[in-house]
Design a protein around this motif. Structure first.
Motif, PDB file in Angstrom:
ATOM      1  N   ASN A  73       0.629   0.074   0.023  1.00 24.48           N
ATOM      2  CA  ASN A  73      -0.217  -0.228  -1.125  1.00 24.48           C
ATOM      3  C   ASN A  73       0.153   0.711  -2.273  1.00 24.48           C
ATOM      4  OD1 ASN A  73      -2.552  -0.204  -2.963  1.00 24.48           O
ATOM      5  ND2 ASN A  73      -3.628  -1.322  -1.361  1.00 24.48           N
ATOM      6  N   PRO A  74       0.376   0.180  -3.462  1.00 26.74           N
ATOM      7  CA  PRO A  74       0.722   1.051  -4.588  1.00 26.74           C
ATOM      8  C   PRO A  74      -0.360   2.066  -4.920  1.00 26.74           C
ATOM      9  CG  PRO A  74       0.350  -1.218  -5.318  1.00 26.74           C
ATOM     10  CD  PRO A  74       0.410  -1.250  -3.832  1.00 26.74           C
ATOM     11  N   LYS A  75      -1.630   1.753  -4.607  1.00 28.44           N
ATOM     12  CA  LYS A  75      -2.726   2.672  -4.890  1.00 28.44           C
ATOM     13  C   LYS A  75      -2.654   3.937  -4.047  1.00 28.44           C
ATOM     14  CE  LYS A  75      -6.079  -0.769  -6.485  1.00 28.44           C
ATOM     15  NZ  LYS A  75      -7.415  -1.367  -6.266  1.00 28.44           N
ATOM     16  N   THR A  76      -1.999   3.845  -2.906  1.00 26.94           N
ATOM     17  CA  THR A  76      -1.874   5.019  -2.036  1.00 26.94           C
ATOM     18  C   THR A  76      -0.459   5.596  -2.053  1.00 26.94           C
ATOM     19  OG1 THR A  76      -1.404   3.612  -0.103  1.00 26.94           O
ATOM     20  CG2 THR A  76      -3.694   4.200  -0.507  1.00 26.94           C
ATOM     21  N   GLY A  77       0.354   5.120  -2.986  1.00 26.43           N
ATOM     22  CA  GLY A  77       1.703   5.670  -3.132  1.00 26.43           C
ATOM     23  C   GLY A  77       2.674   5.228  -2.067  1.00 26.43           C
ATOM     24  N   THR A  78       2.317   4.186  -1.318  1.00 28.00           N
ATOM     25  CA  THR A  78       3.214   3.729  -0.249  1.00 28.00           C
ATOM     26  C   THR A  78       4.033   2.502  -0.641  1.00 28.00           C
ATOM     27  OG1 THR A  78       1.287   2.644   0.751  1.00 28.00           O
ATOM     28  CG2 THR A  78       1.971   4.757   1.688  1.00 28.00           C
ATOM     29  N   VAL A  79       3.874   2.045  -1.871  1.00 28.36           N
ATOM     30  CA  VAL A  79       4.789   1.066  -2.460  1.00 28.36           C
ATOM     31  C   VAL A  79       5.416   1.757  -3.658  1.00 28.36           C
ATOM     32  CG1 VAL A  79       5.070  -1.172  -3.579  1.00 28.36           C
ATOM     33  CG2 VAL A  79       3.431  -0.918  -1.719  1.00 28.36           C
ATOM     34  N   THR A  80       6.667   2.147  -3.530  1.00 26.81           N
ATOM     35  CA  THR A  80       7.294   2.966  -4.560  1.00 26.81           C
ATOM     36  C   THR A  80       8.814   2.908  -4.445  1.00 26.81           C
ATOM     37  OG1 THR A  80       7.563   5.246  -5.369  1.00 26.81           O
ATOM     38  CG2 THR A  80       7.078   4.976  -3.035  1.00 26.81           C
ATOM     39  N   PRO A  81       9.525   3.021  -5.569  1.00 28.94           N
ATOM     40  CA  PRO A  81      10.986   3.111  -5.501  1.00 28.94           C
ATOM     41  C   PRO A  81      11.443   4.514  -5.092  1.00 28.94           C
ATOM     42  CG  PRO A  81      10.264   3.176  -7.777  1.00 28.94           C
ATOM     43  CD  PRO A  81       9.044   2.882  -6.953  1.00 28.94           C
ATOM     44  N   ASP A  82      10.529   5.500  -5.238  1.00 30.49           N
ATOM     45  CA  ASP A  82      10.862   6.889  -4.901  1.00 30.49           C
ATOM     46  C   ASP A  82      10.520   7.146  -3.438  1.00 30.49           C
ATOM     47  OD1 ASP A  82      11.447   9.562  -4.845  1.00 30.49           O
ATOM     48  OD2 ASP A  82      10.005  10.151  -6.391  1.00 30.49           O
ATOM     49  N   VAL A  83      11.314   6.581  -2.547  1.00 26.91           N
ATOM     50  CA  VAL A  83      11.003   6.683  -1.115  1.00 26.91           C
ATOM     51  C   VAL A  83      11.139   8.106  -0.592  1.00 26.91           C
ATOM     52  CG1 VAL A  83      11.551   4.271  -0.615  1.00 26.91           C
ATOM     53  CG2 VAL A  83      13.361   5.987  -0.494  1.00 26.91           C
ATOM     54  N   ALA A  84      12.048   8.880  -1.167  1.00 28.44           N
ATOM     55  CA  ALA A  84      12.250  10.255  -0.693  1.00 28.44           C
ATOM     56  C   ALA A  84      10.989  11.086  -0.895  1.00 28.44           C
ATOM     57  CB  ALA A  84      13.433  10.899  -1.416  1.00 28.44           C
ATOM     58  N   ASN A  85      10.393  10.988  -2.072  1.00 30.65           N
ATOM     59  CA  ASN A  85       9.175  11.748  -2.353  1.00 30.65           C
ATOM     60  C   ASN A  85       8.011  11.252  -1.507  1.00 30.65           C
ATOM     61  OD1 ASN A  85       7.613  13.692  -4.075  1.00 30.65           O
ATOM     62  ND2 ASN A  85       6.546  11.820  -4.638  1.00 30.65           N
ATOM     63  N   ALA A  86       7.907   9.942  -1.340  1.00 27.93           N
ATOM     64  CA  ALA A  86       6.823   9.374  -0.537  1.00 27.93           C
ATOM     65  C   ALA A  86       6.908   9.844   0.910  1.00 27.93           C
ATOM     66  CB  ALA A  86       6.869   7.850  -0.594  1.00 27.93           C
ATOM     67  N   VAL A  87       8.107   9.819   1.465  1.00 32.68           N
ATOM     68  CA  VAL A  87       8.292  10.260   2.856  1.00 32.68           C
ATOM     69  C   VAL A  87       7.971  11.746   2.984  1.00 32.68           C
ATOM     70  CG1 VAL A  87       9.998  10.648   4.679  1.00 32.68           C
ATOM     71  CG2 VAL A  87       9.975   8.480   3.428  1.00 32.68           C
ATOM     72  N   ALA A  88       8.452  12.551   2.037  1.00 29.16           N
ATOM     73  CA  ALA A  88       8.223  13.999   2.087  1.00 29.16           C
ATOM     74  C   ALA A  88       6.729  14.312   2.070  1.00 29.16           C
ATOM     75  CB  ALA A  88       8.921  14.677   0.918  1.00 29.16           C
ATOM     76  N   GLU A  89       5.969  13.632   1.210  1.00 32.96           N
ATOM     77  CA  GLU A  89       4.528  13.887   1.132  1.00 32.96           C
ATOM     78  C   GLU A  89       3.798  13.420   2.379  1.00 32.96           C
ATOM     79  OE1 GLU A  89       2.335  12.822  -2.251  1.00 32.96           O
ATOM     80  OE2 GLU A  89       3.302  14.324  -3.516  1.00 32.96           O
ATOM     81  N   LEU A  90       4.203  12.284   2.912  1.00 35.80           N
ATOM     82  CA  LEU A  90       3.562  11.785   4.128  1.00 35.80           C
ATOM     83  C   LEU A  90       3.818  12.721   5.303  1.00 35.80           C
ATOM     84  CD1 LEU A  90       4.335   7.996   3.719  1.00 35.80           C
ATOM     85  CD2 LEU A  90       2.049   9.028   3.781  1.00 35.80           C
ATOM     86  N   LYS A  91       4.992  13.290   5.377  1.00 33.77           N
ATOM     87  CA  LYS A  91       5.304  14.207   6.467  1.00 33.77           C
ATOM     88  C   LYS A  91       4.574  15.541   6.304  1.00 33.77           C
ATOM     89  CE  LYS A  91       9.438  14.331   8.303  1.00 33.77           C
ATOM     90  NZ  LYS A  91       9.142  13.776   9.645  1.00 33.77           N
ATOM     91  N   LYS A  92       4.211  15.866   5.065  1.00 33.01           N
ATOM     92  CA  LYS A  92       3.406  17.061   4.824  1.00 33.01           C
ATOM     93  C   LYS A  92       1.951  16.829   5.222  1.00 33.01           C
ATOM     94  CE  LYS A  92       5.953  18.862   0.808  1.00 33.01           C
ATOM     95  NZ  LYS A  92       5.875  19.030  -0.677  1.00 33.01           N
ATOM     96  N   GLY A  93       1.604  15.566   5.392  1.00 35.14           N
ATOM     97  CA  GLY A  93       0.243  15.254   5.817  1.00 35.14           C
ATOM     98  C   GLY A  93      -0.580  14.529   4.776  1.00 35.14           C
ATOM     99  N   ARG A  94       0.059  13.840   3.841  1.00 30.91           N
ATOM    100  CA  ARG A  94      -0.718  13.096   2.852  1.00 30.91           C
ATOM    101  C   ARG A  94      -1.638  12.107   3.558  1.00 30.91           C
ATOM    102  NH1 ARG A  94       2.455   9.789  -1.604  1.00 30.91           N
ATOM    103  NH2 ARG A  94       2.366   8.095  -0.097  1.00 30.91           N
ATOM    104  N   THR A  95      -2.907  12.134   3.186  1.00 32.67           N
ATOM    105  CA  THR A  95      -3.941  11.370   3.874  1.00 32.67           C
ATOM    106  C   THR A  95      -4.698  10.489   2.887  1.00 32.67           C
ATOM    107  OG1 THR A  95      -4.220  13.185   5.460  1.00 32.67           O
ATOM    108  CG2 THR A  95      -5.990  11.557   5.339  1.00 32.67           C
ATOM    109  N   GLU A  96      -5.013   9.296   3.303  1.00 36.53           N
ATOM    110  CA  GLU A  96      -5.782   8.394   2.453  1.00 36.53           C
ATOM    111  C   GLU A  96      -7.280   8.623   2.647  1.00 36.53           C
ATOM    112  OE1 GLU A  96      -6.588   3.592   1.757  1.00 36.53           O
ATOM    113  OE2 GLU A  96      -5.028   4.248   3.148  1.00 36.53           O
ATOM    114  N   PHE A  97      -8.015   8.571   1.546  1.00 41.17           N
ATOM    115  CA  PHE A  97      -9.470   8.553   1.652  1.00 41.17           C
ATOM    116  C   PHE A  97      -9.984   7.329   0.913  1.00 41.17           C
ATOM    117  CE2 PHE A  97      -8.604  11.165  -2.123  1.00 41.17           C
ATOM    118  CZ  PHE A  97      -9.460  10.637  -3.085  1.00 41.17           C
ATOM    119  N   ARG A  98     -11.057   6.740   1.442  1.00 45.32           N
ATOM    120  CA  ARG A  98     -11.575   5.501   0.869  1.00 45.32           C
ATOM    121  C   ARG A  98     -13.056   5.368   1.174  1.00 45.32           C
ATOM    122  NH1 ARG A  98      -8.957  -0.504   1.970  1.00 45.32           N
ATOM    123  NH2 ARG A  98     -10.172  -1.638   0.416  1.00 45.32           N
ATOM    124  N   ALA A  99     -13.821   4.972   0.183  1.00 41.00           N
ATOM    125  CA  ALA A  99     -15.250   4.747   0.393  1.00 41.00           C
ATOM    126  C   ALA A  99     -15.453   3.432   1.127  1.00 41.00           C
ATOM    127  CB  ALA A  99     -15.969   4.717  -0.952  1.00 41.00           C
TER     128      ALA A  99
END
Length: 225
Positions: free
Chosen positions: A134-160
């Motif tokens: 989902n683009p809102k959570t940064g998981t649809v992006t052309p910058d896959v390197a940055n997305a992977v790096a952040e997810l491996k650091k523990g990027r977590t989604e929060f949602r009401a």
């Protein structure tokens, strides 16, 4: 709701009708733990939202408490090497057919925008598991390197949820209380940034923290702190 003797004994240690600062609340939750396993510490943030509105975003906690995630990237061409070099466990367009056949040996997935036409067809599989990029959570992006790096650091989604409450894990009972406190403060700061322009005050209505099995503690949250 009826609780067991151990729960009631733990709850009797403190006045749980009162509100406490974040540091005290974290220590209290740890002190009330009565199980033998390493419980997850959870925060619950009730928001004031208009009808059908929600809040959804991601954050990276300063103190990690989960194992490293297996990241799958739906991409093609040069992006495959870029994703794998960044630490993705799997990358390529061939994984669309694998997922379609029921393969789900990953924790989170990313897709480049040009792949979403095909990835969208996996909605019945990925959507049910909460894994759809989902683009809102940064998981649809052309910058896959940055997305992977952040997810491996523990990027977590929060949602009401539908009731306007954000439920999210913020640590483990075995962690130092100050680290759990830092994670909660990070969460509250990130949630506060998503206050709708139409809401002047009282966006964050209440905050509580608890362990998986233990009593909850109210946090004395003041807007603007």
């Amino acid at each position: 709701m009826k609780h067991g003797k151990k729960y009631n004994a733990a709850a009797a240690k403190y006045d749980l009708t009162k509100k406490y600062d974040v540091a005290s609340a974290c220590k209290m939750v740890q002190d009330m733990k009565y199980t033998k396993f390493d419980e997850t510490i959870e925060a619950h943030v009730a928001l004031r939202l208009e009808k059908n509105a929600t809040v959804r975003d991601t954050l990276v906690f300063p103190n990690q408490f989960r194992g490293e995630k297996k990241v799958l990237v739906f991409c093609k061409g040069d992006k495959v090497k870029e994703a794998l070099d960044a630490g993705a466990a799997f990358a390529g367009e061939e994984y669309i057919d694998k997922v379609k056949d029921g393969w789900l040996d990953f924790d989170v997935c990313v897709a480049t925008p040009d792949m979403m036409k095909d990835v969208g067809r996996l909605g019945m599989v990925l959507g049910r598991k909460g894994l759809m990029p989902n683009p809102k959570t940064g998981t649809v992006t052309p910058d896959v390197a940055n997305a992977v790096a952040e997810l491996k650091k523990g990027r977590t989604e929060f949602r009401a949820d539908k009731a306007g409450i954000v439920h999210i894990a913020v640590g483990k009972s075995s962690m130092d209380a100050s680290k759990i406190e830092a994670n909660i403060n990070t969460l509250l700061a990130e949630v506060a940034k998503r206050k709708p322009v139409t809401t002047t005050t009282g966006f964050i209505q209440s905050v509580s923290v608890c362990s998986s099995m233990g009593p909850g503690v109210w946090i004395d949250y003041k807007e603007g702190e």
